[in-house]
Scaffold this active site. Sequence first.
Site, PDB file in Angstrom:
ATOM      1  CG  ASN A 115      -1.649   1.263   1.549  1.00 13.91           C
ATOM      2  OD1 ASN A 115      -1.683   2.101   0.477  1.00 13.91           O
ATOM      3  ND2 ASN A 115      -2.409   1.008   2.581  1.00 13.91           N
ATOM      4  CD1 TRP A 116       3.551   1.083  -2.604  1.00 10.73           C
ATOM      5  CD2 TRP A 116       3.329   1.869  -5.073  1.00 10.73           C
ATOM      6  NE1 TRP A 116       3.923   0.099  -3.654  1.00 10.73           N
ATOM      7  CE2 TRP A 116       4.187   0.745  -4.795  1.00 10.73           C
ATOM      8  CE3 TRP A 116       3.267   2.646  -5.799  1.00 10.73           C
ATOM      9  CZ2 TRP A 116       4.481   0.176  -6.169  1.00 10.73           C
ATOM     10  CZ3 TRP A 116       3.834   2.104  -7.257  1.00 10.73           C
ATOM     11  CH2 TRP A 116       4.220   1.021  -7.241  1.00 10.73           C
ATOM     12  CE  LYS A 117      -0.014   3.140   4.670  1.00  2.99           C
ATOM     13  NZ  LYS A 117       0.050   3.135   5.948  1.00  2.99           N
ATOM     14  CG  HIS A 145      -5.862   1.878   5.665  1.00  2.52           C
ATOM     15  ND1 HIS A 145      -5.380   3.000   6.365  1.00  2.52           N
ATOM     16  CD2 HIS A 145      -4.880   1.001   5.363  1.00  2.52           C
ATOM     17  CE1 HIS A 145      -4.028   2.514   6.622  1.00  2.52           C
ATOM     18  NE2 HIS A 145      -3.611   1.191   5.999  1.00  2.52           N
ATOM     19  CD  GLU A 198      -2.688   5.519   6.974  1.00  3.41           C
ATOM     20  OE1 GLU A 198      -2.845   5.359   5.618  1.00  3.41           O
ATOM     21  OE2 GLU A 198      -1.740   4.767   7.434  1.00  3.41           O
ATOM     22  CD  GLU A 204      -3.214  -2.384   7.264  1.00  5.11           C
ATOM     23  OE1 GLU A 204      -2.066  -2.630   6.822  1.00  5.11           O
ATOM     24  OE2 GLU A 204      -3.848  -1.414   7.148  1.00  5.11           O
ATOM     25  N   GLY A 247       3.079   2.332  10.571  1.00  5.29           N
ATOM     26  CA  GLY A 247       3.989   3.328  10.519  1.00  5.29           C
ATOM     27  C   GLY A 247       4.643   3.777  11.632  1.00  5.29           C
ATOM     28  CB  SER A 305       5.796  -1.759  11.787  1.00 10.79           C
ATOM     29  OG  SER A 305       5.434  -0.520  12.053  1.00 10.79           O
ATOM     30  N   GLY A 340       2.812  -1.209   4.408  1.00 14.07           N
ATOM     31  CA  GLY A 340       3.265   0.332   3.762  1.00 14.07           C
ATOM     32  C   GLY A 340       4.668   0.746   3.733  1.00 14.07           C
ATOM     33  N   GLY A 341       5.069   1.523   4.614  1.00 13.27           N
ATOM     34  CA  GLY A 341       6.486   1.935   4.630  1.00 13.27           C
ATOM     35  C   GLY A 341       7.671   1.133   3.632  1.00 13.27           C
TER      36      GLY A 341
HETATM   37  P1  13P Z   1       3.234   0.407   7.711  1.00 16.18           P
HETATM   38  O1  13P Z   1       3.884  -0.836   7.012  1.00 16.18           O
HETATM   39  O2  13P Z   1       4.086   1.615   7.042  1.00 16.18           O
HETATM   40  O3  13P Z   1       3.144   0.142   9.046  1.00 16.18           O
HETATM   41  O4  13P Z   1       1.719   0.560   7.112  1.00 16.18           O
HETATM   42  C1  13P Z   1       0.763  -0.505   7.115  1.00 16.18           C
HETATM   43  C2  13P Z   1      -0.383   0.000   6.523  1.00 16.18           C
HETATM   44  O5  13P Z   1      -1.312   0.917   6.735  1.00 16.18           O
HETATM   45  C3  13P Z   1      -0.768  -0.905   5.134  1.00 16.18           C
HETATM   46  O6  13P Z   1      -1.800  -0.680   4.867  1.00 16.18           O
END
Ligand code: 13P
Length: 258
Positions: free
Chosen positions: A9-11, A94, A96, A168, A174, A214, A235-236
Amino acid sequence: MRKYLIAGNWKMNLDRAESVDLATQIIAKLPSPCPVEVSVIPTLVHLEAVKHVIGSNVQLGAQNVYFEKKGAFTGEVSVGMLRDMGVKYVLAGHSERRHILGETDEIVGKKAHAIVTEGLGLILCVGETLEQRQHFKTVEVVGRQLDAGLAHVAAASAESGHLVIAYEPVWAIGTGLTATPAQAQEVHAFIRTKLVEKYGQETAQNIRIQYGGSAKKANAADLLAQVDIDGLLIGGASLMADEFIGIVQAAIAGQPKH
Ligand code: 13P
């Protein structure tokens, strides 16, 4: 057997050139055909550009969608529009979007319904905040999010492989604070029980439950070794080709688990 789903997920990261470059690097390093399922989830406006470089070895995912089919909904995008673009998976719920953009359980349920009704794969995200965990509310919160998110997702969609759940924990996203494999497995087992209640044993055993928060190359193998962890939503670490490929390699090495 549940095939691992490793999704990045590149956000709201990467410009167009960076998105194409990352996708190109991933494709170059993946075995073909890849024994686990791999998906990248760029920002909506770069879906088309990324689609042109990923070919059929990587699935295209979208981070968001609106639940109506068409009409006066300025700024929104429908499931049909994503399908036209070649999208296979769409995230709903999600954290966020729940916590920053104010999406309610009801909205998430409507989005989930629209995604599966239109024949795309739904990745329904659930997870508790740190405060909820500290107050022993994890099961209550995740249970409620599942009930609402799956309220209009029929057994037929679950049976046809169109349903993926992503656990999640908000406190792990993050933050560098990964849930331990045992903490994650405990919640995944609870999610599996809920899926058995709703869809029956056989269907529930075929639904993939990803972990996200993470996740990285260094912890992927331990997380994926858990009996109810069927993939990772990253994510990251998915923004770095070597990290992401390292995670895919860990999944390939662990695949014959079930
Ligand atoms: P991180 O891997 O950056 O913690 O993010 C996880 C995430 O929200 C994937 O959708």
